[in-house]
Design a protein around this motif. Structure first.
Motif, PDB file in Angstrom:
ATOM      1  N   TYR A  60       0.813  -1.212   0.000  1.00 21.55           N
ATOM      2  CA  TYR A  60       0.000   0.000   0.000  1.00 21.55           C
ATOM      3  C   TYR A  60       0.854   1.272   0.000  1.00 21.55           C
ATOM      4  N   ALA A  61       1.858   1.331   0.862  1.00 20.00           N
ATOM      5  CA  ALA A  61       2.642   2.559   1.018  1.00 20.00           C
ATOM      6  C   ALA A  61       3.267   2.994  -0.297  1.00 20.00           C
ATOM      7  N   GLU A  62       3.813   2.035  -1.054  1.00 16.54           N
ATOM      8  CA  GLU A  62       4.464   2.371  -2.309  1.00 16.54           C
ATOM      9  C   GLU A  62       3.447   2.583  -3.440  1.00 16.54           C
ATOM     10  N   LEU A  63       2.451   1.690  -3.509  1.00 22.47           N
ATOM     11  CA  LEU A  63       1.494   1.780  -4.612  1.00 22.47           C
ATOM     12  C   LEU A  63       0.664   3.055  -4.524  1.00 22.47           C
ATOM     13  N   SER A  64       0.432   3.561  -3.315  1.00 20.38           N
ATOM     14  CA  SER A  64      -0.346   4.787  -3.154  1.00 20.38           C
ATOM     15  C   SER A  64       0.408   6.013  -3.680  1.00 20.38           C
ATOM     16  N   LEU A  65       1.722   5.896  -3.884  1.00 17.23           N
ATOM     17  CA  LEU A  65       2.513   7.000  -4.431  1.00 17.23           C
ATOM     18  C   LEU A  65       2.415   7.091  -5.950  1.00 17.23           C
ATOM     19  N   TYR A  66       1.928   6.028  -6.585  1.00 18.38           N
ATOM     20  CA  TYR A  66       1.813   6.022  -8.042  1.00 18.38           C
ATOM     21  C   TYR A  66       0.573   6.803  -8.468  1.00 18.38           C
ATOM     22  N   GLN A  67       0.672   7.538  -9.561  1.00 16.38           N
ATOM     23  CA  GLN A  67      -0.483   8.229 -10.116  1.00 16.38           C
ATOM     24  C   GLN A  67      -1.371   7.221 -10.833  1.00 16.38           C
ATOM     25  N   THR A  68      -2.677   7.395 -10.663  1.00 20.48           N
ATOM     26  CA  THR A  68      -3.602   6.411 -11.234  1.00 20.48           C
ATOM     27  C   THR A  68      -3.722   6.524 -12.746  1.00 20.48           C
ATOM     28  N   HIS A  69      -3.401   7.687 -13.304  1.00 18.39           N
ATOM     29  CA  HIS A  69      -3.490   7.839 -14.757  1.00 18.39           C
ATOM     30  C   HIS A  69      -2.159   8.182 -15.396  1.00 18.39           C
ATOM     31  N   GLY A  70      -1.146   8.411 -14.577  1.00 15.65           N
ATOM     32  CA  GLY A  70       0.177   8.649 -15.116  1.00 15.65           C
ATOM     33  C   GLY A  70       0.215   9.878 -16.007  1.00 15.65           C
ATOM     34  N   ASP A  71       1.158   9.864 -16.942  1.00 16.84           N
ATOM     35  CA  ASP A  71       1.334  10.952 -17.888  1.00 16.84           C
ATOM     36  C   ASP A  71       0.218  10.868 -18.935  1.00 16.84           C
ATOM     37  N   THR A  72      -0.689  11.842 -18.932  1.00 19.09           N
ATOM     38  CA  THR A  72      -1.818  11.766 -19.855  1.00 19.09           C
ATOM     39  C   THR A  72      -1.399  11.968 -21.299  1.00 19.09           C
ATOM     40  N   SER A  73      -0.164  12.383 -21.530  1.00 17.39           N
ATOM     41  CA  SER A  73       0.310  12.470 -22.904  1.00 17.39           C
ATOM     42  C   SER A  73       0.634  11.100 -23.455  1.00 17.39           C
ATOM     43  N   LYS A  74       0.817  10.116 -22.557  1.00 20.55           N
ATOM     44  CA  LYS A  74       1.136   8.758 -22.970  1.00 20.55           C
ATOM     45  C   LYS A  74       0.021   7.779 -22.631  1.00 20.55           C
ATOM     46  N   HIS A  75      -0.845   8.141 -21.677  1.00 19.39           N
ATOM     47  CA  HIS A  75      -1.892   7.232 -21.226  1.00 19.39           C
ATOM     48  C   HIS A  75      -3.251   7.893 -21.385  1.00 19.39           C
ATOM     49  N   LYS A  76      -4.291   7.119 -21.338  1.00 19.25           N
ATOM     50  CA  LYS A  76      -5.645   7.593 -21.579  1.00 19.25           C
ATOM     51  C   LYS A  76      -6.114   8.510 -20.455  1.00 19.25           C
ATOM     52  N   LYS A  77      -6.798   9.586 -20.839  1.00 17.86           N
ATOM     53  CA  LYS A  77      -7.485  10.415 -19.872  1.00 17.86           C
ATOM     54  C   LYS A  77      -8.748   9.689 -19.413  1.00 17.86           C
ATOM     55  N   PRO A  78      -9.366  10.131 -18.300  1.00 17.17           N
ATOM     56  CA  PRO A  78     -10.553   9.421 -17.794  1.00 17.17           C
ATOM     57  C   PRO A  78     -11.649   9.234 -18.837  1.00 17.17           C
ATOM     58  N   MET A  79     -12.007  10.293 -19.585  1.00 16.82           N
ATOM     59  CA  MET A  79     -13.057  10.157 -20.593  1.00 16.82           C
ATOM     60  C   MET A  79     -12.632   9.228 -21.725  1.00 16.82           C
ATOM     61  N   GLU A  80     -11.352   9.255 -22.058  1.00 15.71           N
ATOM     62  CA  GLU A  80     -10.857   8.339 -23.084  1.00 15.71           C
ATOM     63  C   GLU A  80     -10.919   6.901 -22.591  1.00 15.71           C
ATOM     64  N   ALA A  81     -10.684   6.701 -21.283  1.00 19.00           N
ATOM     65  CA  ALA A  81     -10.772   5.352 -20.712  1.00 19.00           C
ATOM     66  C   ALA A  81     -12.213   4.843 -20.765  1.00 19.00           C
ATOM     67  N   ILE A  82     -13.186   5.740 -20.484  1.00 16.31           N
ATOM     68  CA  ILE A  82     -14.592   5.347 -20.573  1.00 16.31           C
ATOM     69  C   ILE A  82     -14.949   4.975 -22.005  1.00 16.31           C
ATOM     70  N   THR A  83     -14.483   5.795 -22.951  1.00 19.14           N
ATOM     71  CA  THR A  83     -14.757   5.514 -24.357  1.00 19.14           C
ATOM     72  C   THR A  83     -14.159   4.184 -24.779  1.00 19.14           C
ATOM     73  N   ALA A  84     -12.923   3.928 -24.333  1.00 19.02           N
ATOM     74  CA  ALA A  84     -12.275   2.663 -24.669  1.00 19.02           C
ATOM     75  C   ALA A  84     -13.034   1.479 -24.071  1.00 19.02           C
ATOM     76  N   PHE A  85     -13.528   1.667 -22.838  1.00 16.99           N
ATOM     77  CA  PHE A  85     -14.309   0.608 -22.201  1.00 16.99           C
ATOM     78  C   PHE A  85     -15.596   0.340 -22.966  1.00 16.99           C
ATOM     79  N   LEU A  86     -16.277   1.405 -23.377  1.00 15.79           N
ATOM     80  CA  LEU A  86     -17.521   1.243 -24.129  1.00 15.79           C
ATOM     81  C   LEU A  86     -17.266   0.574 -25.475  1.00 15.79           C
ATOM     82  N   MET A  87     -16.151   0.906 -26.099  1.00 14.29           N
ATOM     83  CA  MET A  87     -15.822   0.290 -27.384  1.00 14.29           C
ATOM     84  C   MET A  87     -15.510  -1.196 -27.207  1.00 14.29           C
ATOM     85  N   ARG A  88     -14.764  -1.541 -26.136  1.00 18.36           N
ATOM     86  CA  ARG A  88     -14.475  -2.948 -25.872  1.00 18.36           C
ATOM     87  C   ARG A  88     -15.764  -3.720 -25.597  1.00 18.36           C
TER      88      ARG A  88
END
Length: 311
Positions: free
Chosen positions: A90-118
């Motif tokens: 927990y101590a280490e994993l809580s330091l990680y960002q849940t979405h990371g760098d949004t220039s490389k990873h999906k933004k929240p709305m993009e994640a929803i869209t990807a989920f709906l497409m899947r």
């Protein structure tokens, strides 16, 4: 789903004009639509999975459960040498960002869209297979062939052939439920693990191998909870319990994560489940022992020593 609702609304309006008490086709139609919605399209499961992308409740539940697992582990082993205990999660994993760098990873709305497409793609394939099963002559082989294709890579050609052979003689309704349970349990497991993968970044190929190396354990875990999710009214509660239980599972099938600054190479080191055979041979009472004995033995990433706790 909208088309199913539209048909039901049409029948409701027609009930004011026509006398449905003297016919049975309307009940058969509604029953068929309910079967498609619940068994083919898995609408209730889809709605529960969608909630993850609307509310962070399940993510918080995963992290709270992970914190509780760590606290329980150290409380259980407080009389032992701290240097022999595993690092915390927990101590280490809580330091990680849940979405990371949004220039490389999906933004929240993009994640929803990807989920709906899947989900839409899976629904389309399910409906297509279900429709093809009604074709003359070859229709009876469609669902058994789909079962063989699905299970060949997972369990091998011989068990898959047995499933294919027995599927020819089973009613369509049972085959549909069987396939839906298999694919939905796999999807459930991926959704339950999303709080972990949203923090520890794996490439597409790394994640594929990660799941493949743990396929048996994950399938058993997923199908067990999927069965309970089918219980009316209690399904949402069971989903929350499944998410909390996934936090405990993570501590058994992965190594403790290093701090984010030292996370380079960690994902690659986790692709192979290094302590698989030792873990599977352990009795339930000794599950914690395996983690303590193997922590830090991966050696494929830097900084793991920095995450070792000696409290």
């Amino acid at each position: 789903m909208p088309s199913i609702i539209a048909v039901k609304l049409t029948l409701w309006f027609l009930s004011f004009i026509l006398d449905f008490d003297t016919v049975t086709w309307d009940d058969q139609l509604v029953g068929g639509l309910d079967f498609i919605a619940n068994s083919v399209l898995q609408v209730p499961f889809f709605l529960m999975s969608l909630m993850r992308y609307i509310s962070p409740t399940l993510d918080h539940m995963f992290m709270d459960a992970l914190k509780w697992v760590d606290q329980t582990y150290y409380q259980k082993h407080k009389s032992e040498d701290p240097d022999t205990l595993r690092a915390t999660y927990y101590a280490e994993l809580s330091l990680y960002q849940t979405h990371g760098d949004t220039s490389k990873h999906k933004k929240p709305m993009e994640a929803i869209t990807a989920f709906l497409m899947r989900s839409g793609k899976r629904a389309g394939i399910s409906l297509a297979i279900f429709a093809l099963s009604y074709l003359p002559l070859v229709g009876r082989f469609v669902l058994p062939a789909a079962s063989f294709y699905a299970f060949n890579n997972a369990v091998g050609p011989i068990p898959a052939t047995v499933i294919f052979g027995s599927g020819i003689f089973l009613p369509r309704r049972y085959l549909v439920k069987f396939l839906a349970s298999y694919f939905s349990s796999r999807s459930l497991m991926r959704e339950l693990l999303e709080p972990y993968f949203s923090r520890v970044r794996f490439s597409r190929e790394q994640k594929k191998h990660w799941f493949h190396d743990r396929e048996g354990v994950l399938f058993g875990f997923g199908v067990g909870f999927y069965i309970f999710l089918k219980i009316p009214l209690l399904g949402v509660l069971i989903y929350g319990i499944a998410e909390a239980s996934t936090a405990y599972l993570i501590t058994k099938i992965t190594d403790p994560p290093p701090p984010p600054a030292h996370a380079e190479g960690f994902a690659e080191s986790q692709v192979t489940w290094k302590n698989k055979q030792e873990f599977l041979r352990l009795p339930l009472i000794d599950l914690d022992k395996n983690n303590a004995d193997t922590v830090g033995k991966g050696g494929d990433y830097t900084g793991i020593a920095a995450s070792k706790k000696t409290t």
